[in-house]
Design a protein around this motif. Structure first.
Motif, PDB file in Angstrom:
ATOM      1  N   TYR A 132       7.123   0.336 -10.972  1.00 57.47           N
ATOM      2  CA  TYR A 132       5.736  -0.117 -10.577  1.00 57.47           C
ATOM      3  C   TYR A 132       5.138   0.136 -12.426  1.00 57.47           C
ATOM      4  O   TYR A 132       5.649   1.107 -12.903  1.00 57.47           O
ATOM      5  CB  TYR A 132       4.878   0.341  -9.756  1.00 57.47           C
ATOM      6  N   GLU A 136      -0.053  -3.660 -13.199  1.00 58.19           N
ATOM      7  CA  GLU A 136       0.571  -4.653 -12.416  1.00 58.19           C
ATOM      8  C   GLU A 136      -0.270  -4.884 -11.254  1.00 58.19           C
ATOM      9  O   GLU A 136      -0.829  -3.925 -10.639  1.00 58.19           O
ATOM     10  CB  GLU A 136       2.094  -4.036 -11.875  1.00 58.19           C
ATOM     11  N   ARG A 184       4.223  -5.724  -4.533  1.00 63.41           N
ATOM     12  CA  ARG A 184       3.878  -6.393  -5.593  1.00 63.41           C
ATOM     13  C   ARG A 184       3.024  -7.766  -5.066  1.00 63.41           C
ATOM     14  O   ARG A 184       3.449  -8.529  -3.928  1.00 63.41           O
ATOM     15  CB  ARG A 184       4.952  -6.809  -6.463  1.00 63.41           C
TER      16      ARG A 184
END
Length: 185
Positions: A132, A136, A184
């Protein structure tokens, strides 16, 4: 070169990406049912089992470590190169840079790394916190804040935690979560 002098080595076949399993299936059948079994010892596609989170549930998924490549332990004599190269979904062998160079055998250190990695990867691992990135966008998938979307503010690989900023009642709030609690966007 005499038949006795040729020893089996590991070679790399370039395959159409996504068709590696099909190539392995075809070659395994040919090894069992034809004379190809005298020259080809084994066919390998190193994979890694990874836990990912989908809709709040942990899912075990197999990920190909080398997409587009199939590893073959074989004696390349006579028609064996032709047979392997003309297997459906195979593009060619991995070769040297020269135009008509022979298929390149993997060096022993590469084989050990590949086989060692293949053995290690049998144990499922969670998707790493290090995968990660700060900034993000992610969605919280587990816990009291499930369904909230936010942005990663900090990644702490030592503690295996991710700090995510979400908006609760219009105010930015930091949550410290494990990587298994987010996915995500």
């Amino acid at each position: 070169m005499a038949e006795a002098e040729v020893k089996k080595s590991w070679y790399v076949l370039r395959a159409i990406s996504g068709k590696e399993a099909k190539v392995k299936e075809v070659l395994d059948a040919a090894i069992k049912n034809t004379d190809l079994g005298l020259y080809v010892e084994q066919v390998l596609i190193p994979t890694q089992k990874v836990y990912t989170t989908r809709n709040g549930k942990k899912v075990l998924k197999e990920r190909n470590l080398y997409p587009g490549y199939v590893f073959v332990e074989a004696k390349l004599t006579g028609e064996v190169i032709y047979e392997l190269r003309n297997t459906s979904n195979v593009i060619d062998f991995l070769r040297g840079r020269a135009k008509n160079s022979d298929p390149m055998a993997l060096r022993e250190i590469e084989v050990k790394r590949m086989l060692g990695t293949a053995d290690e990867m049998r144990q499922p691992v969670a998707e790493s916190v290090d995968s990660y990135l700060v900034g993000e966008p992610v969605k919280v998938t587990f816990g009291p804040f499930s369904g909230f979307s936010g942005v990663i503010k900090e990644v702490n690989s030592d503690r295996k935690k991710i700090k995510v900023e979400v908006k609760i009642f219009g105010r930015p709030t930091d949550l410290e979560l494990e990587n298994s609690q987010v996915e995500r966007e």
